[in-house]
Design a protein around this motif. Structure first.
Motif, short mmCIF file in Angstrom:
data_model
loop_
_atom_site.label_atom_id
_atom_site.label_comp_id
_atom_site.label_asym_id
_atom_site.label_seq_id
_atom_site.Cartn_x
_atom_site.Cartn_y
_atom_site.Cartn_z
N CYS A 47 -7.80 1.44 13.95
CA CYS A 47 -7.79 1.69 12.52
C CYS A 47 -8.26 3.13 12.26
CB CYS A 47 -8.70 0.71 11.81
SG CYS A 47 -8.81 0.97 10.02
N ILE A 48 -7.54 3.85 11.39
CA ILE A 48 -7.91 5.22 11.05
C ILE A 48 -8.55 5.32 9.67
CG2 ILE A 48 -6.16 6.23 12.57
CD1 ILE A 48 -4.46 6.76 10.06
N GLY A 49 -8.81 4.19 9.03
CA GLY A 49 -9.50 4.20 7.74
C GLY A 49 -8.74 4.87 6.63
N CYS A 50 -7.40 4.76 6.64
CA CYS A 50 -6.60 5.43 5.61
C CYS A 50 -6.53 4.65 4.31
CB CYS A 50 -5.19 5.68 6.14
SG CYS A 50 -4.22 4.17 6.40
N SER A 51 -6.90 3.35 4.34
CA SER A 51 -6.91 2.47 3.17
C SER A 51 -5.53 2.17 2.61
CB SER A 51 -7.80 3.05 2.05
OG SER A 51 -9.14 3.18 2.49
N ASN A 52 -4.48 2.43 3.39
CA ASN A 52 -3.15 2.04 2.94
C ASN A 52 -3.06 0.53 2.74
OD1 ASN A 52 -0.13 2.80 2.66
ND2 ASN A 52 -0.09 1.14 4.16
N CYS A 53 -3.77 -0.22 3.58
CA CYS A 53 -3.69 -1.69 3.49
C CYS A 53 -4.27 -2.20 2.18
CB CYS A 53 -4.39 -2.33 4.68
SG CYS A 53 -6.10 -1.84 4.91
N ALA A 54 -5.21 -1.45 1.59
CA ALA A 54 -5.79 -1.87 0.31
C ALA A 54 -4.76 -1.78 -0.81
CB ALA A 54 -7.00 -1.01 -0.03
N LYS A 55 -3.77 -0.92 -0.63
CA LYS A 55 -2.74 -0.74 -1.65
C LYS A 55 -1.55 -1.67 -1.44
CE LYS A 55 -3.90 4.19 -1.72
NZ LYS A 55 -3.41 5.56 -1.39
N THR A 56 -1.21 -1.89 -0.17
CA THR A 56 0.03 -2.61 0.13
C THR A 56 -0.18 -3.94 0.84
OG1 THR A 56 0.30 -1.56 2.30
CG2 THR A 56 1.18 -0.37 0.38
N GLY A 57 -1.38 -4.16 1.39
CA GLY A 57 -1.61 -5.35 2.19
C GLY A 57 -1.03 -5.26 3.58
N ARG A 58 -0.54 -4.08 3.94
CA ARG A 58 0.06 -3.88 5.25
C ARG A 58 -0.53 -2.63 5.89
NH1 ARG A 58 4.47 -6.86 6.03
NH2 ARG A 58 5.42 -5.46 7.55
N CYS A 59 -0.51 -2.61 7.22
CA CYS A 59 -1.03 -1.46 7.94
C CYS A 59 -0.01 -0.32 7.90
CB CYS A 59 -1.35 -1.83 9.39
SG CYS A 59 -2.15 -0.50 10.31
N VAL A 60 -0.52 0.92 7.86
CA VAL A 60 0.37 2.08 7.77
C VAL A 60 1.17 2.27 9.05
CG1 VAL A 60 -1.35 3.74 8.62
CG2 VAL A 60 0.43 4.50 7.02
N PHE A 61 0.68 1.76 10.17
CA PHE A 61 1.42 1.88 11.43
C PHE A 61 2.44 0.75 11.54
CE2 PHE A 61 -2.75 3.83 12.63
CZ PHE A 61 -2.27 5.11 12.82
N THR A 62 3.61 1.08 12.03
CA THR A 62 4.68 0.09 12.17
C THR A 62 4.71 -0.42 13.61
OG1 THR A 62 6.27 1.88 12.59
CG2 THR A 62 6.08 1.07 10.32
N ASP A 63 3.93 -1.45 13.86
CA ASP A 63 3.91 -2.05 15.19
C ASP A 63 3.67 -3.54 15.05
OD1 ASP A 63 1.18 -2.22 14.64
OD2 ASP A 63 0.67 -0.44 15.81
N SER A 64 3.13 -4.17 16.07
CA SER A 64 3.02 -5.63 16.07
C SER A 64 2.03 -6.17 15.05
CB SER A 64 2.63 -6.11 17.47
OG SER A 64 1.40 -5.54 17.89
N VAL A 65 1.17 -5.33 14.49
CA VAL A 65 0.17 -5.81 13.54
C VAL A 65 0.83 -6.38 12.28
CG1 VAL A 65 -1.67 -5.08 11.96
CG2 VAL A 65 -1.73 -4.39 14.36
N ASN A 66 1.75 -5.65 11.68
CA ASN A 66 2.41 -6.13 10.47
C ASN A 66 3.29 -7.34 10.75
OD1 ASN A 66 1.30 -4.34 8.56
ND2 ASN A 66 2.76 -2.74 9.14
N GLU A 67 3.94 -7.34 11.90
CA GLU A 67 4.74 -8.50 12.29
C GLU A 67 3.86 -9.74 12.39
OE1 GLU A 67 7.39 -10.23 16.03
OE2 GLU A 67 6.68 -8.15 16.06
N PHE A 68 2.70 -9.57 12.98
CA PHE A 68 1.78 -10.70 13.09
C PHE A 68 1.29 -11.15 11.72
CE2 PHE A 68 -2.54 -12.36 13.29
CZ PHE A 68 -2.35 -13.46 14.11
N LEU A 69 0.92 -10.23 10.86
CA LEU A 69 0.43 -10.60 9.53
C LEU A 69 1.46 -11.42 8.77
CD1 LEU A 69 -1.39 -7.31 8.49
CD2 LEU A 69 -2.46 -9.55 8.75
N ASP A 70 2.73 -11.07 8.93
CA ASP A 70 3.79 -11.83 8.27
C ASP A 70 3.90 -13.24 8.84
OD1 ASP A 70 4.39 -9.68 6.64
OD2 ASP A 70 6.00 -8.94 7.92
N ARG A 71 3.86 -13.35 10.14
CA ARG A 71 3.99 -14.66 10.78
C ARG A 71 2.75 -15.52 10.56
NH1 ARG A 71 6.41 -13.74 16.76
NH2 ARG A 71 5.94 -15.97 16.84
N ALA A 72 1.61 -14.88 10.42
CA ALA A 72 0.36 -15.62 10.24
C ALA A 72 0.31 -16.35 8.90
CB ALA A 72 -0.83 -14.67 10.36
N GLN A 73 1.09 -15.91 7.94
CA GLN A 73 1.07 -16.55 6.62
C GLN A 73 1.41 -18.03 6.71
OE1 GLN A 73 0.28 -15.20 3.57
NE2 GLN A 73 -0.33 -13.31 4.58
#
Length: 210
Positions: A47-73
Motif C-alpha cells: 500500500c502506498i497510502g494514496c487513499s484512492n480506495c477511500a474514493k472508489t472502494g478499489r485499489c489504485v493498482f490493477t492486479d489481483s487485489v481488486n479481482e479478489f475484492l469483487d469475488r469476496a462480495q
C-alpha cells in the motif's frame, strides 16, 4: 454458502495448495461451496497510502487485489493460506492482505463484517505461529469471527508430497474445514430465525499524540 480458499504462495500447486486441497475435500462432504483464489506470482506492490480506495472502494493498482475484492462480495467465509517466509507470511501475501483489508475499510465496502475467517500456514520447519499471529490480526480488525481447529493451523513439509505425509497437519486442516462448515450453518440458521446483527456504533479513532 461459499468459502474462498486463498493461496498466498508463489507456487500455485505447492505446499500451501496441498493444505487447502485437504480443506476443500471436507467442504465438499459438508455441502459447502468453495472457490480457489491464487494471488499469483507477479510482483505485488504494498500500500502506498494514496487513499484512492477511500474514493472508489478499489485499489489504485490493477492486479489481483481488486479481482479478489469483487469475488469476496459473494463469499460467506474465507481461508487464507500462506507459506512461511522468515517467520511471517510471504511478502506478496502481506502486500495483498494490507491492500485488501485497507481498501475494504476505507471504501466502506463491509465485505468481511462478521464473515468467518481462518489462516493456515505451511513451513518446512518453524516460524509458523508468528505467521499465524500476523494473519489473524487482519480478521480481528475487520470484525471477522476466527475459526479454530484442534491445534494451530499449520502443515509441515518442503514439498507437497511431504505435506501429504503430515498426518497431524492434515487432520488439523480437516477439523478446521468442519468447524468452518458448522459455523456457516449456524450463522445461516440464526439469520433465518430472525437473529439480527449487532448494533454498530460510528467508528471512534483516537491518536496518542494530539
Amino acid at each position: 454458502m461459499k468459502v474462498l480458499l486463498v493461496n498466498g504462495s508463489p507456487h500455485q500447486h505447492g505446499c500451501t495448495d496441498a493444505a487447502l486441497n485437504e480443506i476443500a475435500e471436507i467442504l465438499k462432504v459438508e455441502s459447502v461451496e468453495f472457490e480457489y483464489f491464487w494471488i499469483g506470482n507477479k510482483p505485488l506492490s504494498g500500500c502506498i497510502g494514496c487513499s484512492n480506495c477511500a474514493k472508489t472502494g478499489r485499489c489504485v493498482f490493477t492486479d489481483s487485489v481488486n479481482e479478489f475484492l469483487d469475488r469476496a462480495q459473494t463469499a460467506d467465509g474465507f481461508i487464507f493460506g500462506s507459506p512461511v517466509h522468515y517467520a511471517a507470511a510471504s511478502g506478496a501475501m502481506t502486500c495483498f492482505m494490507d491492500r485488501v483489508f485497507f481498501a475494504d475499510l476505507c471504501g466502506n465496502r463491509n465485505t468481511f463484517y462478521l464473515k468467518p475467517a481462518a489462516a493456515i500456514v505451511s513451513a518446512r520447519r518453524a516460524g509458523t505461529t508468528a505467521a499465524l499471529d500476523q494473519l489473524n490480526k487482519y480478521f480481528l480488525h475487520a470484525q471477522m469471527p476466527v475459526i479454530p481447529s484442534r491445534y494451530w493451523n499449520m502443515v509441515h513439509g518442503a514439498t507437497p508430497e511431504q505435506v501429504r505425509h503430515d498426518e497431524e497437519g492434515l487432520q488439523i486442516m480437516r477439523t478446521l474445514a468442519r468447524n468452518m462448515a458448522w459455523f456457516l450453518k449456524c450463522k445461516e440458521a440464526g439469520i433465518n430465525s430472525g437473529v439480527s446483527f449487532p448494533t454498530r456504533e460510528n467508528r471512534v479513532s483516537t491518536n496518542f499524540i494530539r
